[in-house]
Design a protein around this motif. Structure first.
Motif, PDB file in Angstrom:
ATOM      1  N   GLU A 159       0.838  -1.205   0.000  1.00 40.38           N
ATOM      2  CA  GLU A 159       0.000   0.000   0.000  1.00 40.38           C
ATOM      3  C   GLU A 159       0.869   1.249   0.000  1.00 40.38           C
ATOM      4  OE1 GLU A 159      -3.610  -0.466   2.748  1.00 40.38           O
ATOM      5  OE2 GLU A 159      -2.278  -2.128   3.347  1.00 40.38           O
ATOM      6  N   TRP A 160       2.010   1.166   0.684  1.00 38.63           N
ATOM      7  CA  TRP A 160       3.002   2.228   0.640  1.00 38.63           C
ATOM      8  C   TRP A 160       4.263   1.675  -0.027  1.00 38.63           C
ATOM      9  CZ3 TRP A 160       2.636   3.877   6.508  1.00 38.63           C
ATOM     10  CH2 TRP A 160       1.350   4.403   6.759  1.00 38.63           C
ATOM     11  N   ASP A 205       2.590   6.767  -9.220  1.00 36.49           N
ATOM     12  CA  ASP A 205       1.152   6.761  -8.949  1.00 36.49           C
ATOM     13  C   ASP A 205       0.645   5.359  -8.619  1.00 36.49           C
ATOM     14  OD1 ASP A 205       1.492   5.631 -11.438  1.00 36.49           O
ATOM     15  OD2 ASP A 205       0.027   6.897 -12.465  1.00 36.49           O
ATOM     16  N   SER A 207       1.302   3.591  -5.451  1.00 41.77           N
ATOM     17  CA  SER A 207       0.976   3.416  -4.032  1.00 41.77           C
ATOM     18  C   SER A 207       0.416   4.714  -3.462  1.00 41.77           C
ATOM     19  CB  SER A 207       2.221   2.990  -3.241  1.00 41.77           C
ATOM     20  OG  SER A 207       3.215   4.007  -3.322  1.00 41.77           O
ATOM     21  N   GLU A 208      -0.278   4.606  -2.328  1.00 38.62           N
ATOM     22  CA  GLU A 208      -0.911   5.803  -1.761  1.00 38.62           C
ATOM     23  C   GLU A 208       0.061   6.659  -0.964  1.00 38.62           C
ATOM     24  OE1 GLU A 208      -4.059   4.385   0.690  1.00 38.62           O
ATOM     25  OE2 GLU A 208      -2.747   3.819   2.362  1.00 38.62           O
ATOM     26  N   ASN A 209       1.228   6.137  -0.629  1.00 37.57           N
ATOM     27  CA  ASN A 209       2.243   6.908   0.075  1.00 37.57           C
ATOM     28  C   ASN A 209       3.611   6.364  -0.302  1.00 37.57           C
ATOM     29  OD1 ASN A 209       3.299   8.872   1.735  1.00 37.57           O
ATOM     30  ND2 ASN A 209       2.591   7.977   3.664  1.00 37.57           N
TER      31      ASN A 209
END
Length: 582
Positions: A159-160, A205, A207-209
């Motif tokens: 996710e990160w 673009d 992962s969210e972090n």
């Protein structure tokens, strides 16, 4: 032109027969409960399916489309976001991560092979996952419990993502000159300000972090420290809390790896958290760097394997010229595989790739023993990891580029145009000799620190182990064994002579380091091929390994003699010419 296929047969043979993976895993209590050869095969088969079907088809377009930079945002090539989600859903990014923080806890010996499959499918895509795995490794080794609990689960899940921020315009290989500053804040965190360049995966673009590991100097200190700096601030419950002053200044336009973002990163009053101790940043960062160095070595290996597959298929189908000799085909033209020079190139690539895979796996095994072993076994493994890592990085990438260029040569003119796919491999692989410490730096580390640093103690122990192993080999030529032992002795003699003058001739190491690493690599590859030959003697592939050994010992291993000869020439011929004559 031809779809990539993971070399599962050879990988499984090496796991089961050459490195006795199941026996090793069952001897380690932390792995014995869940790790066996059938599990490993299943993981490799699924990794092959995912990379062959999802990742490899994106590779050519990722090169043609490249990474875009629009209004301060990095946009990866079409299909990358969807492919990345497959890796997130399967937990692949945390394959070798710590189970207590959400990783799968798999041994590095297996992870090495999964990495190779990824790089064989797409260098550019696989780099994003590799940087995340390396960042997580560093945080796990040196971060506080709070940092581990907050960041590792999201990194392992994908996710990160992670990035390594070291280089600055005025500070490349020599990091003493970095100017990025860290100021202690009232809450115990630090405020980071500075600019970094050449940051692989610095933004994307997917992962969210993005969690940056940034080298900086704490105000009032000359030493270098390491900081965890998230692109977006993170709350204690792992929710995202807003921008953190981390931005992209630009992206680099490169020779290859165009689907991988290489960024100029700006840190403007960004909040960061100390990893390890003040002034001990390089010690911490080297945990990640050594991981990445092995990973980049595997990039060279994966490229060499992909190039071989293209060239061998092409050589079987491309008709040009007629076979010579007593047997005539009667055709108007024959496949170019009948020609001796084409066969020479393909055999060279095949031999180097096969031995290179053994080097990568051997290094991975030592990493597992260093992590999970006990007593003297663990101590030895730590030393052997240090010895083998610069070899794996430099020799695998040097030979990987050699292999892609030879594969391109097999294609002839068709290898120089985009449709073949092999020219992209040449361009993508070239960087592997440069980043994560140039191969010259790896060679200096190998000779100066790992061989001469302890007066040959580690390398002598390692070579003795290979000799003891060879003494038990069956079905190999006594001539080849004797040839290898003689080369090892020549290497030892040359290094002992260097050891005697290393203080009185300070330029001697830098002048001949590359030759020392290459000599070691070519000799070591001979050992690996004999090891493969003896284990394959009673299998259906015995003829293949017999041919590879005969070819290597008759055509390639003599390169070790050349490199050994360079270790005795001194440094005068390199250093004597005045600078104004260059």
């Amino acid at each position: 032109m031809y779809p990539y296929q993971a070399p599962l047969k050879n990988m499984n043979f090496m796991l089961s027969n050459v490195f006795n993976a199941e026996q090793v895993w069952q001897s380690i209590p932390q792995l014995a409960e869940y790790m066996d050869i059938e599990t490993a095969r299943a993981i490799l088969e699924e990794a092959a399916r995912l990379n062959e079907e999802v990742v490899a088809p994106l590779n050519r377009n990722s090169d043609e489309q490249g990474v875009q930079f629009n209004d301060g945002q990095v946009v990866t090539p079409d299909g990358f976001k969807q492919a990345y989600q497959h890796f997130v859903e399967g937990g692949w990014i945390g394959l070798c991560g710590e189970a207590e923080h959400g990783g799968m806890g798999m041994p590095k010996l297996l992870g090495i092979l999964v990495d190779e499959i990824g790089y064989g499918a797409s260098n550019a895509f696989t780099l994003y996952n590799s940087l995340t795995a390396g960042a997580a490794l560093c945080i796990n080794a040196h971060g506080s419990d709070e940092l581990k609990q907050l960041y590792l689960p999201k990194l392992y899940s994908g996710e990160w993502a992670g990035a390594m921020d070291m280089t600055e315009p005025q500070a490349g290989s020599d990091l003493r000159n970095i100017s990025t500053k860290a100021t202690l804040a009232d809450d115990g965190s630090y405020t980071i300000t500075g600019t970094k360049i050449f940051i692989t995966g610095g933004d994307q673009d997917l992962s969210e972090n993005i969690i940056h590991l940034v080298l900086a100097k704490v105000e009032g200190n000359k030493g270098i420290s390491l900081f965890l700096v998230p692109k977006i601030k993170v709350n204690d419950d792992q929710s995202l809390a807003g921008a953190n002053g981390v931005s992209v200044g630009s992206i680099e336009h490169k020779m290859g790896l165009k689907g991988s973002s290489t960024c100029v990163m700006n840190f403007e009053q960004s909040q960061g958290f100390l990893i390890g101790k003040v002034n001990r940043g390089l010690v911490c960062m080297f945990t990640m760097m050594n991981y990445e160095r092995l990973a980049i070595g595997i990039q060279g290996l994966g490229s060499g394997e992909a190039a071989y597959q293209l060239a061998s298929q092409y050589a079987k189908e491309r008709e040009q010229g007629l076979a010579v000799g007593a047997v005539k085909s009667g055709n108007q033209a024959d496949p170019i595989l009948v020609h001796g020079d084409v066969r020479r190139m393909l055999l060279t690539i095949k031999a180097l790739n096969t031995a290179g895979r053994a080097l990568a796996m051997h290094t991975g095994l030592q990493l597992d023993l260093a992590k999970f072993g006990e007593g003297q076994q663990q101590l030895d493994a730590v030393k052997f990891v240090g010895l083998l890592t610069p070899v794996a990085k430099a020799f695998l990438t040097d030979r990987g580029l050699d292999c892609t260029i030879m594969a391109q040569q097999v294609f002839g003119g068709h290898g120089y145009i985009r449709e073949s796919g092999v020219e992209q491999l040449v361009r993508d692989t070239r960087i592997a000799q440069i980043y994560e410490g140039t191969n010259g730096i790896q060679a200096n580390d190998f000779l100066g620190r790992k061989v001469l640093g302890d007066n040959l103690a580690t390398v002598l122990q390692f070579i003795e182990q290979t000799k003891q192993d060879m003494a038990a080999f069956e079905h190999i030529s006594a001539k080849h064994s004797a040839q290898l032992i003689e080369l090892w002795q020549q290497f030892i003699d040359a290094c002992m002579a260097l050891n005697e003058v290393k203080l009185s001739q300070p330029n001697i190491i830098n002048s001949c380091a590359v030759d020392s690493l290459d000599a070691f690599g070519y000799i070591l590859y001979g050992y690996y091929l004999l090891k493969l030959q003896t284990h394959a003697a009673t299998t259906d592939d015995a003829a293949l390994y017999n041919h590879l050994v005969e070819f290597y010992f008759n055509k390639i291993i003599f390169k070790a003699n050349y490199h050994l000869s360079q270790l005795t020439t001194g440094d005068d011929v390199v250093m004597a010419m005045s600078a104004d004559l260059f």
